[in-house]
Design an enzyme around this catalytic site. Structure first.
Site, short mmCIF file in Angstrom:
data_model
loop_
_atom_site.label_atom_id
_atom_site.label_comp_id
_atom_site.label_asym_id
_atom_site.label_seq_id
_atom_site.Cartn_x
_atom_site.Cartn_y
_atom_site.Cartn_z
N PRO A 240 0.83 -1.21 0.00
CA PRO A 240 0.00 0.00 0.00
C PRO A 240 0.87 1.26 0.00
O PRO A 240 1.89 1.33 0.69
CB PRO A 240 -0.79 -0.11 1.31
CG PRO A 240 -0.75 -1.55 1.68
CD PRO A 240 0.53 -2.10 1.13
N ASP B 257 14.70 2.67 6.14
CA ASP B 257 13.79 2.00 5.19
C ASP B 257 14.58 1.31 4.08
O ASP B 257 14.40 0.11 3.81
CB ASP B 257 12.83 3.00 4.55
CG ASP B 257 11.71 3.42 5.49
OD1 ASP B 257 11.84 3.17 6.70
OD2 ASP B 257 10.72 3.99 5.00
O1 PMV Z 1 7.02 6.62 7.44
P1 PMV Z 1 8.03 5.53 7.37
O2 PMV Z 1 7.51 4.18 7.67
O3 PMV Z 1 8.85 5.55 6.15
O4 PMV Z 1 9.03 5.71 8.58
C1 PMV Z 1 9.63 6.90 8.90
C2 PMV Z 1 10.52 6.66 10.07
C3 PMV Z 1 11.07 7.92 10.66
O5 PMV Z 1 11.92 7.53 11.73
C4 PMV Z 1 9.95 8.79 11.20
C5 PMV Z 1 11.86 8.72 9.64
C6 PMV Z 1 13.12 8.04 9.20
O6 PMV Z 1 13.63 8.45 8.13
O7 PMV Z 1 13.66 7.17 9.90
#
Ligand code: PMV
Length: 327
Positions: free
Chosen positions: A101, A152
């Site tokens: 998603p 990520d």
């Molecule tokens: O929104 P997501 O699942 O891509 O996660 C972001 C995670 C944060 O710690 C808020 C930002 C980051 O770049 O690590």
């Protein structure tokens, strides 16, 4: 005709989001139930440099020249040949599909980038190491996230549970593949509320600048909790992980990144038998995750759906992986 196919999984942040941007550790896991796939085929009757890009899930179906140069699908097409020192690209057709998603905290953008970077490098006959794939995907992540930590692209590239500490540069990140003592059952619930991570990360930064003592103390407490969670994960202590998830959610709420819809899903998961639950990712929408006893998985999925989740994905993180420093 040559055809290359690659894929990359989704991801969930188990512990430590937001604090990870400030150098504290975080834990993330791949979500193998969803994935992005990229297929590249050579095209014989077109000149070098001709590229047809099809990503129907996001409404793209055109020559690459019709998209802006900083489009997240175009950047890898430029970055990979630059990295490999290749000037002329053979004509190709790129097809991208994803079951992840979009804008829901499951890493859809990073997964597409990783699969696309791998596919282009393989298509050009020079596969890239995971390290280089992850670094290039990080450059693309900056378009989505502004100042991403790099967690990520790392967890998606390595496709293993990781303990991640951000460095000043991507080359300075410390990434350890962590063992999982006992299979972990997760249910990921999506509020359906799009919440661009760049916006929440930017807001947190503003408030951190305004109240550094308060925010540094919250980040420190999250960092401590992530260290405990790592040990609990390695020992297979699912109940303790649930307690820590609840604490992490409370701290994220203090940071200001939860919202009524996330709280409702978190409460529904806890009330239907989860060990614990928390928001996952940027917050203010997007996803939450629940750590769930195996026999309660379908009950929690139902509870989340009844509480308004637009998707509720059950997934397992397998045990038995040895601890290993990746970077
Ligand atoms: O929104 P997501 O699942 O891509 O996660 C972001 C995670 C944060 O710690 C808020 C930002 C980051 O770049 O690590």
């Amino acid at each position: 005709m040559s055809i290359i196919s690659t894929s990359a999984p989704g991801k969930a942040i188990l512990f430590g989001e937001h604090a990870v941007v400030y150098g504290y550790p975080a834990i993330a896991v791949p979500v193998m139930q969803v994935s992005a796939t990229v297929q590249i085929s050579s095209v014989d009757n077109q000149p070098d440099g001709w590229i047809w890009l099809s990503a129907l899930d996001i409404g793209v179906n055109s020559p690459s020249t019709k998209l802006p140069l900083d489009h997240p699908l175009i950047l890898p097409i430029k970055l990979v040949p630059d990295e490999l020192g290749i000037k002329n690209l053979p004509a190709m057709r790129i097809d991208i599909h994803s079951t992840i998603p979009v804008a829901a905290g499951l890493g859809s953008g990073a997964a597409v980038s990783v699969a696309l970077i791998r596919a282009i490098a393989e298509f050009l006959g020079q596969p890239l190491s995971d390290d280089r794939v992850s670094t290039l995907a990080f450059s693309v992540e900056k378009i989505y996230h502004g100042t991403p930590s790099g967690i990520d692209n790392s967890v998606i590239t390595y496709s293993k549970p990781i303990y991640f500490i951000r460095g000043e540069q991507p080359s300075g990140n410390r990434i350890t593949r962590i063992g999982v003592g006992k299979t972990l059952n997760l249910v990921i619930g999506d509020t359906g509320i799009p919440s661009p991570t760049a916006a929440t990360v930017g807001d947190v930064r503003q408030t951190w600048l305004a109240h550094p003592e308060i925010y540094n103390s919250l980040f420190t407490r999250i960092g401590e909790l992530v260290k405990q969670a790592r040990v609990a994960l390695e020992r297979g202590e699912s109940e303790l992980l649930g307690v820590l998830a609840n604490e992490n959610h409370a701290l994220l709420t203090e940071i200001g990144v939860s919202c009524a819809e996330l709280d409702r899903l978190v409460d529904a998961a806890r009330a239907s038998g989860a060990f614990g639950a928390k928001l996952s990712g940027g917050g203010r929408g997007g996803n939450m995750i629940a750590l769930v006893p195996k026999e309660k998985v379908s009950k929690v999925v139902q509870a989340l759906t009844s509480a308004g989740a637009v998707h509720a994905i059950a997934c397992q993180v397998d045990g038995g992986n040895p601890e290993q420093r990746i970077k």
